[in-house]
Design a protein around this motif. Structure first.
Motif: not given
Length: 166
Positions: A80-99
């Motif tokens: 319901q609230d406007t969002i201005t920041t989000i962390n998008i976390n992503y990972q290739l295979d079983a590698g390190i999660v990047q933000i």
């Protein structure tokens, strides 16, 4: 489960054999025996004030022709609230999660396409996982819609076909 939302307006009282939710067109479909297919719009309102999620992975598709590619995703503000920041976390295979710290204006019920930094990998089969967290620096109140995973193949060996005129 107090966060369940009924989607049964006009649904006949029959056995449902399959449910499909299509986030891209915001529809829910039910396959019934003898009554065809029932369809309804997804309820766009949410009881959560902060609820960000990933609708889909736009890239990589099922095949990539280069060892380096630019992943892209479609995020949505389900809350319901406007969002201005989000962390998008992503990972290739079983590698390190990047933000990837996304900033912008995401009004309730709207989407944004985000291109993430380039990734490099080897030829073969891979998985790519992405999830949102920390909308507006706070806790996401509904983590059910946060994560998407896709599998794809990198085929970096390409051949140039000879061009023959004739």
């Amino acid at each position: 489960m107090s966060d369940w939302i009924p989607f049964n307006t006009g649904l006949p009282n029959v056995i449902v054999y399959e449910l499909e939710i299509n986030d891209a067109i915001q529809k829910i479909r039910a396959a019934t025996f003898g009554r065809s297919i029932w369809e309804s719009d997804l309820n766009s309102s949410s009881s959560f004030t902060l609820d960000a999620g990933v609708i889909s992975v736009l890239s990589p598709g099922t095949a990539v022709c280069s060892n380096t590619f630019d992943p892209s995703v479609r995020i949505r503000n389900y809350g319901q609230d406007t969002i201005t920041t989000i962390n998008i976390n992503y990972q290739l295979d079983a590698g390190i999660v990047q933000i990837f710290p996304w900033t912008g204006t995401l009004l309730p019920g709207t989407n944004a396409d985000v291109i993430l930094p380039s990734l490099t990998s080897t030829a073969g089969n891979h998985s790519f996982t992405v999830y949102t967290s920390d909308p507006n620096g706070s806790t996401d109140q509904n983590t059910f819609n946060d994560t998407r995973t896709t599998t794809f193949d990198i085929n970096s060996v390409t051949t140039t076909s000879p061009v023959v005129e004739g």
